[in-house]
Design an enzyme around this catalytic site. Structure first.
Site, PDB file in Angstrom:
ATOM      1  CD  GLU A  85      -9.758  -1.115  -0.244  1.00  0.00           C
ATOM      2  OE1 GLU A  85      -8.595  -1.563  -0.296  1.00  0.00           O
ATOM      3  OE2 GLU A  85     -10.571  -1.422   0.667  1.00  0.00           O
TER       4      GLU A  85
ATOM      5  CD  GLU B  60      -2.816  -1.128   2.465  1.00  0.00           C
ATOM      6  OE1 GLU B  60      -2.790  -0.156   3.260  1.00  0.00           O
ATOM      7  OE2 GLU B  60      -3.593  -2.090   2.613  1.00  0.00           O
TER       8      GLU B  60
END
Ligand code: KIV
Length: 272
Positions: free
Chosen positions: A190, A123
């Site tokens: 996301e 991430e």
């Protein structure tokens, strides 16, 4: 059997880039154990993500933060043993890559050596650029993850849609270009606005896989336990449930208990 399954006997990072080039959408689902991975792979899903969502789904933690590198390796090695075709991407868990590039590389190497996974996902954007480059330099394929990044939940404070404001959207676009330039083979986006996700997908040549990021990207990922309805309290707008296993399993378990109580199980035919 999907068209993709016939065309790609074994999905590689190169096949995913070819799929994008040919306009073929990419399917991706999570798995954390052998039995589930066997079913997901057999169904022709292109990419299996051993997500750190295992922390929520398998271990019952509120966030993805507690899961350890050892635990991710355990889950990933169970998945890898089940796979004939899918590409297996393994999340680097929180704390295993943020402090410095050397530690990030050590963590990625452990995943590749000890689980047999095919790639790692991490991430963040420019904050983790040096770690990404070091891992890629060692020959380990890396997938980026931008937008809602659950490992930073305490920084955001909520799980609401990200990058709605211009400034955050701008950073996300720059990060996506940076990930492509660094050599990542794909990016997960996301929970961001569909229009922004589409713009990002069009701006890079690597596949962009969305979760809550609309239809204008190159593929979709969902958490398997959510899409088969095994979990039932999590109901975001982007989630399509293909089954209601929570209800079916509850009914099966209570029927089993009832059959035992009534002396109906096992029957004469179910014993030696
Ligand atoms: O951990 C996970 O399952 C993920 C997906 C939500 C993309 O990162």
């Amino acid at each position: 059997m999907s068209v993709a399954k016939k065309e790609y006997k074994r999905v590689t990072v190169k096949s995913l880039i070819d799929m994008k080039t040919n306009g073929e959408k990419i399917s991706m689902l999570t798995a954390y154990d052998y039995t589930m991975a066997k079913i997901v792979d057999g169904a022709g899903i292109d990419v299996i993500l051993v997500g750190d969502s295992a922390s929520n789904v398998m271990a019952g933690h509120e966030t993805t933060l507690p899961i350890t590198l050892d635990q991710m390796i355990y889950h990933a090695s169970s998945v890898v043993r089940a796979i004939d075709r899918a590409l297996v991407v393994v999340d680097l868990p929180f704390g295993s890559y943020q402090s410095d590039p050397k530690e990030a590389l050590r963590s990625a190497i452990r995943i590749m050596k000890e689980s047999g996974g095919h790639a790692v996902k991490m991430e963040g954007g420019k904050e983790v650029k040096e770690s990404i480059k070091r891992i890629l330099h060692a020959g380990v394929p890396v997938m980026g993850h931008l937008g809602l990044t659950p490992q930073s939940i305490y920084k955001f404070g909520t799980y609401t849609v990200r990058a709605k404001e211009e400034q955050e959207a701008k950073k996300l676009k720059e990060d996506a270009l940076m990930l492509e330039k660094a050599g990542c083979f794909g990016i997960v986006l996301e929970k961001i606005p569909a229009k922004l996700a589409e713009e990002v997908a069009k701006s890079v040549s690597i596949p962009v896989i969305g979760i809550g990021a609309g239809a204008g990207v190159d593929g979709q990922v969902l958490v398997t336990h959510d899409m088969i309805g095994m979990t039932h309290e999590f109901n975001p707008r982007f989630l399509r449930r293909y089954m209601n296993l929570y209800e079916d399993m509850t009914n099966a378990f209570s029927q089993y208990a009832e059959d035992i109580k009534r002396g109906d199980f096992p029957s004469d035919k179910e014993q030696y």
